[in-house]
Design a protein around this motif. Structure first.
Motif, short mmCIF file in Angstrom:
data_model
loop_
_atom_site.label_atom_id
_atom_site.label_comp_id
_atom_site.label_asym_id
_atom_site.label_seq_id
_atom_site.Cartn_x
_atom_site.Cartn_y
_atom_site.Cartn_z
N UNK A 63 -0.49 -23.38 1.20
CA UNK A 63 0.53 -22.72 0.36
C UNK A 63 -0.02 -21.46 -0.28
N UNK A 64 -1.21 -21.61 -0.85
CA UNK A 64 -1.82 -20.49 -1.59
C UNK A 64 -2.05 -19.30 -0.66
N UNK A 65 -2.60 -19.59 0.52
CA UNK A 65 -2.90 -18.51 1.46
C UNK A 65 -1.62 -17.88 2.00
N UNK A 66 -0.64 -18.73 2.30
CA UNK A 66 0.64 -18.21 2.79
C UNK A 66 1.25 -17.27 1.76
N UNK A 67 1.29 -17.74 0.52
CA UNK A 67 1.84 -16.92 -0.57
C UNK A 67 1.08 -15.60 -0.68
N UNK A 68 -0.26 -15.69 -0.66
CA UNK A 68 -1.07 -14.49 -0.85
C UNK A 68 -0.87 -13.51 0.31
N UNK A 69 -0.84 -14.05 1.54
CA UNK A 69 -0.72 -13.17 2.70
C UNK A 69 0.64 -12.47 2.73
N UNK A 70 1.70 -13.25 2.56
CA UNK A 70 3.04 -12.66 2.64
C UNK A 70 3.27 -11.67 1.50
N UNK A 71 2.93 -12.08 0.28
CA UNK A 71 3.18 -11.17 -0.85
C UNK A 71 2.33 -9.92 -0.72
N UNK A 72 1.09 -10.07 -0.25
CA UNK A 72 0.22 -8.90 -0.09
C UNK A 72 0.78 -7.96 0.96
N UNK A 73 1.26 -8.51 2.06
CA UNK A 73 1.82 -7.66 3.12
C UNK A 73 2.99 -6.85 2.57
N UNK A 74 3.88 -7.53 1.85
CA UNK A 74 5.05 -6.81 1.31
C UNK A 74 4.61 -5.78 0.27
N UNK A 75 3.73 -6.21 -0.63
CA UNK A 75 3.31 -5.32 -1.71
C UNK A 75 2.54 -4.11 -1.17
N UNK A 76 1.80 -4.30 -0.07
CA UNK A 76 1.03 -3.18 0.48
C UNK A 76 1.95 -2.12 1.04
N UNK A 77 2.98 -2.55 1.76
CA UNK A 77 3.94 -1.59 2.31
C UNK A 77 4.67 -0.87 1.17
N UNK A 78 5.18 -1.64 0.23
CA UNK A 78 5.94 -1.03 -0.87
C UNK A 78 5.04 -0.16 -1.75
N UNK A 79 3.85 -0.66 -2.03
CA UNK A 79 2.93 0.08 -2.89
C UNK A 79 2.51 1.40 -2.27
N UNK A 80 2.26 1.39 -0.96
CA UNK A 80 1.86 2.62 -0.26
C UNK A 80 3.02 3.62 -0.28
N UNK A 81 4.22 3.12 0.00
CA UNK A 81 5.39 3.99 -0.03
C UNK A 81 5.56 4.59 -1.42
N UNK A 82 5.36 3.75 -2.44
CA UNK A 82 5.49 4.22 -3.82
C UNK A 82 4.48 5.32 -4.12
N UNK A 83 3.24 5.09 -3.67
CA UNK A 83 2.19 6.08 -3.92
C UNK A 83 2.53 7.40 -3.24
N UNK A 84 2.99 7.34 -1.98
CA UNK A 84 3.35 8.56 -1.25
C UNK A 84 4.46 9.31 -1.98
N UNK A 85 5.46 8.56 -2.43
CA UNK A 85 6.58 9.19 -3.12
C UNK A 85 6.16 9.82 -4.44
N UNK A 86 5.35 9.07 -5.19
CA UNK A 86 4.91 9.57 -6.49
C UNK A 86 4.06 10.81 -6.37
N UNK A 87 3.16 10.80 -5.39
CA UNK A 87 2.17 11.85 -5.30
C UNK A 87 2.70 13.09 -4.58
N UNK A 88 3.60 12.91 -3.63
CA UNK A 88 3.99 14.05 -2.80
C UNK A 88 5.36 14.64 -3.10
N UNK A 89 6.25 13.85 -3.70
CA UNK A 89 7.55 14.44 -3.99
C UNK A 89 7.38 15.50 -5.07
N UNK A 90 8.05 16.65 -4.96
CA UNK A 90 7.85 17.69 -5.96
C UNK A 90 8.54 17.37 -7.29
N UNK A 91 8.05 16.38 -8.00
CA UNK A 91 8.60 16.05 -9.31
C UNK A 91 8.28 17.17 -10.28
#
Lengths: 264, 370
Positions: A63-91
């Protein structure tokens, strides 16, 4: 090199001892053959053997590993997208500053507050759909919410160090944006993304408070089990389990550290 | 890449590959980086944008490359309006100031980058990349990564990476600024030879007047986002149009003058000019090497001087003069002309000489007065 005053050294070593002695004690007692109490009665691997035969614990580990793997996979994609948006969009300057604060806030917010907020949200969502009953899904969502910020922060710092000229060069050489992501940004950000993912994985592995508030009866994890067991009395098996989790954490943190230090 | 114009397609269609800029404007907040700029660059020309930092030359280059959108005006290349097109849809490639090589790719893959973006199939890609790699003498480094290269090699990879795409226009953003002085001169000559061989239009941005003079067919001097003068190296150097161009290209002596015609009044007395001044009051520019030092009074525009300072520069002697008497006995003004001669050993500090200001070396500057 200049030598430190002996007092400085003493203080530093005491601080380290303060940090690590309790952890070291757990590891030492996991090898103690005494079943109760804190007397050393000889070296044994019995508790580790018992641990690996304990089906409940194996299921919890799953359970623990499944939770960690799935949540990490989702968070990595979203977090990377967030970083790209924050850093590169001309705010604008102000917008960027407030967005950066917004990114730090989840990192410093006490888990218990996030957990309570999640309970409220899931409570409302349950009236809409029963999938939001406490269980694996709610735990994954809960873990993702606190992991995203950590991934985004690590990736963003790497992105800031990369500069924009490489992206302009890629555009100049006829790249489309997906092309640019695949051929330039992702390969160059990979160490940062991996470091962020490992950090997120570690955090999920012992994310206790969020799990406690969002778990259902069938989605128990190791930290929740340890908590419940300790309330019944500390057993050497728990020491062994804690030691193994400590080892896993150590490996992940060291790995993450090495990756994030790697030069672009 | 049907939206882009390849050089072949452009030339087949009989289009002019020249670059035409019309009424360009660009502001960054308070800063007016480019103002009312019109410019035409011929196909196959080595064109240089020369100016001090902040003159708008880099902004102009970025507008041509497609990294900045102008506030107003249009960019035409080979008869096609590129103004609104994104950088990756323009048949234009750039050599960046810091080269911007992809650190995770080998030299070969760096050079192949643009062709891979265009989905050029492997069997065509390899020979094209290798040809350019050979042309820039990089064949021994093809498998290396950028961090294993010297500055000069990186610069050649940046050139190769842009040229392999066969752009209609190559933009060079101070590509020599990271090289040491000796290598820079070599690279300048190579760059010029390469451009002549390929016949590609090059637009170079630089603040180095010597570099501009060495490589260019034509130079555009920019200041304050405006064109100050466009012309061949000889024209810009020998016949600066205004004070800014004269000073930026190192004219050492600026002499205030008044009087319309070929004979004007100055603090040094009445000077004869080769061309009519065209104003009643203005400035004359005179390069240090235009001043002729001689032991006897010259027939025309002769000024009696004493040598204040004599600076040995190896290739030449720099001489600072104190004027003792102006032309035809005019009174001595408070003016210190600078001259430059061959390293002539007989000149000593304190010595009295005659300085001739030859009429053809005196350039009447346009528009402004000291």
């Amino acid at each position: 090199m200049k030598r430190a005053h002996p007092l400085t050294t003493t203080f530093a070593l005491s601080a380290l001892a303060f940090l690590y002695l309790p952890l070291l004690a757990v590891v030492v007692f996991s090898f103690n053959s005494a079943k109760f109490g804190f007397n050393w009665e000889g070296f044994t691997l019995e508790w580790y053997q018992k641990l690996f035969k304990n089906e409940q614990i194996l299921e919890l580990t799953q359970n623990t590993l499944f939770l960690a793997l799935v949540s990490t996979a989702i968070a990595t994609v979203l977090g990377t997208a967030l970083a790209l948006g924050l850093e590169r969009y001309p705010w604008g300057r102000r917008m960027r500053a407030s967005l950066e604060t917004a990114l730090y806030l989840p990192v410093v917010t006490p888990d218990i507050i996030l957990a309570a907020a999640l309970v409220v949200i899931f409570g409302i969502l349950q009236t809409v759909s029963s999938v939001f009953q406490p269980g694996m899904l709610t735990m994954i969502i809960g873990h993702v919410t606190f992991q995203i910020a950590f991934v985004a922060l690590v990736v963003q710092s790497r992105l800031a160090g990369l500069g924009r000229e490489l992206e302009e060069a890629a555009y100049d050489l006829y790249s489309s944006y997906p092309d640019l992501l695949r051929r330039v940004l992702l390969p160059l950000l990979a160490p940062g993304i991996a470091a962020g993912a490992m950090l997120a994985f570690t955090l999920s592995l012992h994310g206790f408070i969020i799990s406690l508030f969002t778990a259902g009866p069938s989605s128990q994890t190791l930290p929740l089990f340890i908590y419940a067991s300790v309330k019944r009395g500390i057993s050497p098996e728990i020491h062994a389990l804690s030691s193994l989790m400590l080892l896993a954490t150590l490996v992940l943190v060291l790995g993450s550290e090495r990756l994030s230090r790697r030069k672009a | 890449m049907n939206a882009t114009l390849t050089p072949q397609a452009g030339l087949k269609a009989g289009l002019q590959a020249g670059l035409k800029l019309e009424g360009l404007q660009k502001r960054f907040g308070e800063l007016h980086a480019v103002r009312d700029l019109d410019l035409e660059i011929q196909q196959g020309e080595f064109f240089t944008l020369l100016g001090p930092s902040g003159c708008g030359k880099t902004t102009l280059l970025r507008i041509i490359a497609g990294f900045e959108l102008p506030d107003a005006g249009r960019v035409h290349l080979g008869g096609v309006d590129l103004t609104g097109k994104a950088a990756n849809l323009r048949p234009v490639n750039t050599v960046f100031q810091s080269y911007a090589l992809f650190p995770h790719l080998s030299v070969f893959e760096n050079v192949a980058f643009g062709l891979r973006s265009k989905r050029v199939p492997g069997e065509q890609l390899k020979p094209r990349v290798n040809r350019v790699i050979e042309m820039l003498r990089l064949e021994n480094y093809a498998t290396r990564h950028p961090h294993q290269l010297s500055g000069g090699q990186k610069q050649r990879v940046a050139m190769a990476r842009a040229l392999v795409c066969e752009p209609l226009l190559l933009l060079l953003d101070e590509p020599m600024s990271a090289l040491d002085a000796k290598l820079r001169h070599e690279v300048q000559l190579e760059l010029r030879a390469l451009q002549k061989r390929l016949g590609t239009t090059f637009v170079l941005v630089t603040h180095d007047q010597e570099e501009a003079l060495t490589v260019s067919d034509r130079i555009c001097v920019l200041e304050g986002g405006r064109v100050q003068q466009i012309g061949s190296p000889e024209e810009v150097y020998a016949r600066p149009r205004n004070r800014f161009v004269a000073e930026f290209l190192g004219a050492a002596n600026l002499i205030p003058a008044h009087g319309n015609g070929k004979s004007v009044h100055t603090p040094l007395g009445t000077l004869e000019l080769a061309h009519s001044s065209g104003w009643s009051e203005g400035l004359l520019a005179l390069r240090a090497e235009g001043v002729v030092l001689c032991p006897i009074p010259p027939a025309i525009n002769g000024v009696r001087c004493r040598i204040l300072e004599r600076i040995y520069r190896g290739t030449h002697l720099e001489v600072h003069l104190e004027v003792l008497g102006g032309v035809n006995g005019a009174t001595a003004p408070d003016f210190t002309p600078k001259a430059r001669t061959a390293p002539f050993p007989r000149l000593e500090r304190g010595q009295e000489v005659w300085a001739q200001l030859p009429p053809e070396a005196l350039v009447a500057l346009e528009g402004d007065r000291a």
